[in-house]
Design an enzyme around this catalytic site. Sequence first.
Site, PDB file in Angstrom:
ATOM      1  N   THR A 159       0.862  -1.179   0.000  1.00 32.48           N
ATOM      2  CA  THR A 159       0.000   0.000   0.000  1.00 32.48           C
ATOM      3  C   THR A 159       0.902   1.233   0.000  1.00 32.48           C
ATOM      4  OG1 THR A 159      -1.835  -1.055   1.150  1.00 32.48           O
ATOM      5  CG2 THR A 159      -1.583   1.315   1.483  1.00 32.48           C
ATOM      6  N   ARG A 200     -14.523  -6.383  -0.808  1.00 32.58           N
ATOM      7  CA  ARG A 200     -13.758  -6.225   0.422  1.00 32.58           C
ATOM      8  C   ARG A 200     -13.192  -4.816   0.523  1.00 32.58           C
ATOM      9  NH1 ARG A 200      -8.155  -5.047   2.194  1.00 32.58           N
ATOM     10  NH2 ARG A 200      -7.991  -5.950   4.296  1.00 32.58           N
ATOM     11  N   ILE A 201     -13.317  -4.209   1.697  1.00 38.14           N
ATOM     12  CA  ILE A 201     -12.781  -2.874   1.948  1.00 38.14           C
ATOM     13  C   ILE A 201     -11.797  -2.967   3.105  1.00 38.14           C
ATOM     14  CG2 ILE A 201     -13.313  -0.532   2.734  1.00 38.14           C
ATOM     15  CD1 ILE A 201     -16.037  -0.845   1.334  1.00 38.14           C
ATOM     16  N   GLY A 202     -10.614  -2.408   2.930  1.00 41.51           N
ATOM     17  CA  GLY A 202      -9.589  -2.442   3.964  1.00 41.51           C
ATOM     18  C   GLY A 202      -9.504  -1.140   4.741  1.00 41.51           C
ATOM     19  N   ASP A 203      -8.362  -0.910   5.372  1.00 44.08           N
ATOM     20  CA  ASP A 203      -8.192   0.277   6.203  1.00 44.08           C
ATOM     21  C   ASP A 203      -7.876   1.536   5.416  1.00 44.08           C
ATOM     22  OD1 ASP A 203      -4.905   0.866   6.606  1.00 44.08           O
ATOM     23  OD2 ASP A 203      -5.444  -1.138   5.944  1.00 44.08           O
ATOM     24  N   THR A 229      -0.125   1.389   7.080  1.00 46.27           N
ATOM     25  CA  THR A 229       0.015   0.267   6.159  1.00 46.27           C
ATOM     26  C   THR A 229       0.271  -1.004   6.964  1.00 46.27           C
ATOM     27  OG1 THR A 229       1.362  -0.677   4.375  1.00 46.27           O
ATOM     28  CG2 THR A 229       2.483   0.800   5.902  1.00 46.27           C
ATOM     29  N   GLY A 230      -0.150  -2.139   6.430  1.00 41.43           N
ATOM     30  CA  GLY A 230       0.066  -3.400   7.141  1.00 41.43           C
ATOM     31  C   GLY A 230      -1.188  -4.233   7.167  1.00 41.43           C
ATOM     32  N   GLU A 231      -1.446  -4.897   8.284  1.00 39.91           N
ATOM     33  CA  GLU A 231      -2.611  -5.750   8.413  1.00 39.91           C
ATOM     34  C   GLU A 231      -3.855  -4.896   8.588  1.00 39.91           C
ATOM     35  OE1 GLU A 231      -0.339  -9.621  10.348  1.00 39.91           O
ATOM     36  OE2 GLU A 231      -1.709  -8.452  11.602  1.00 39.91           O
TER      37      GLU A 231
END
Length: 325
Positions: free
Chosen positions: A195, A223-226, A245-247
């Site tokens: 990211t 799917r929507i991430g952070d 950024t990351g999990e």
Amino acid sequence: MGRWAIAVHGGAGIDPNLPVERQEQAKQLLTRCLNLGIAALRSNVSAIDVVELVVRELETDPLFNSGRGSALTENGTVEMEASIMDGTKRRCGAVSGITTVKNPISLARLVMDKSPHSYLAFSGAEEFARKQGVETVDNDYFVTEDNVGMLKLAKEANSILFDYRVPLIGCAGAAATDSPLQMNGLPISIYAPETVGCVVVDREGRCAAGTSTGGLMNKMMGRIGDSPLIGAGTYASELCGVSCTGEGEAIIRSTLARDVSAVMEYKGVGLQEAVDYVIKHRLDEGFAGLIAVSNKGEVVCGFNSNGMFRGCATEDGFMEVAMWE
């Protein structure tokens, strides 16, 4: 007049066996983007404009997982997301489910500037883009040969893989026993979200932040991430600007970006202490990283993962591009 500062990132969590050529490509891209932002800041371009400028450059280059080069969904298509925030009045814009807009960060900026809303997604965001006249392309533009191969491996392993572009020997599942390092339950050798993000404070002390991504390889449709979530992947206030950024799920649960600003505000501490605190105490068992700037011209990069692609620079001449501790 204050001091400007800028930081960029290309993802947290790096395979220790990442080929040297790939490492050098990443460093070169981060350096190019830093220099682009530095030149703009020296010309007194505002923080929010510099953030958009730099993230657009990162989206256009296929090296990282945003814009062209984004990770593929389970159907072999690209669904991108991005957010941007101007700390001066806490104005923000975000988009998800983007399939044709060449630079999602600029669409997020238009949501902030040209709509009554803060977040648009999927068909609504695409329709808004058409009405605004932004540059669009066929979805195939975002798909790279590398990512087609990664999706094939993901489907063969029947799991969600992150875009990492490191050739595997044998089947993908074998990697799980080869590396003790994991992120999001996956071996580090098949993880590197890549990211992208940028944070800036200009000479007027105005902070801004932006984040953009293609998400997870082989992710479920929708799917929507952070990254597009204000307060999770991106946040800016009068005190600071933060991009994470990351999990993604761990970042969402901890509202990581907002927490940096909150710790500064409520505990009365500086940027470095605030970043150290949230990385240590807010991620539970998750792995992530972030870049941050303060209205005083400070810049900090923090992470608990195995490395993070990052670069930063300040007006006093400091400049660094790094991957590891």
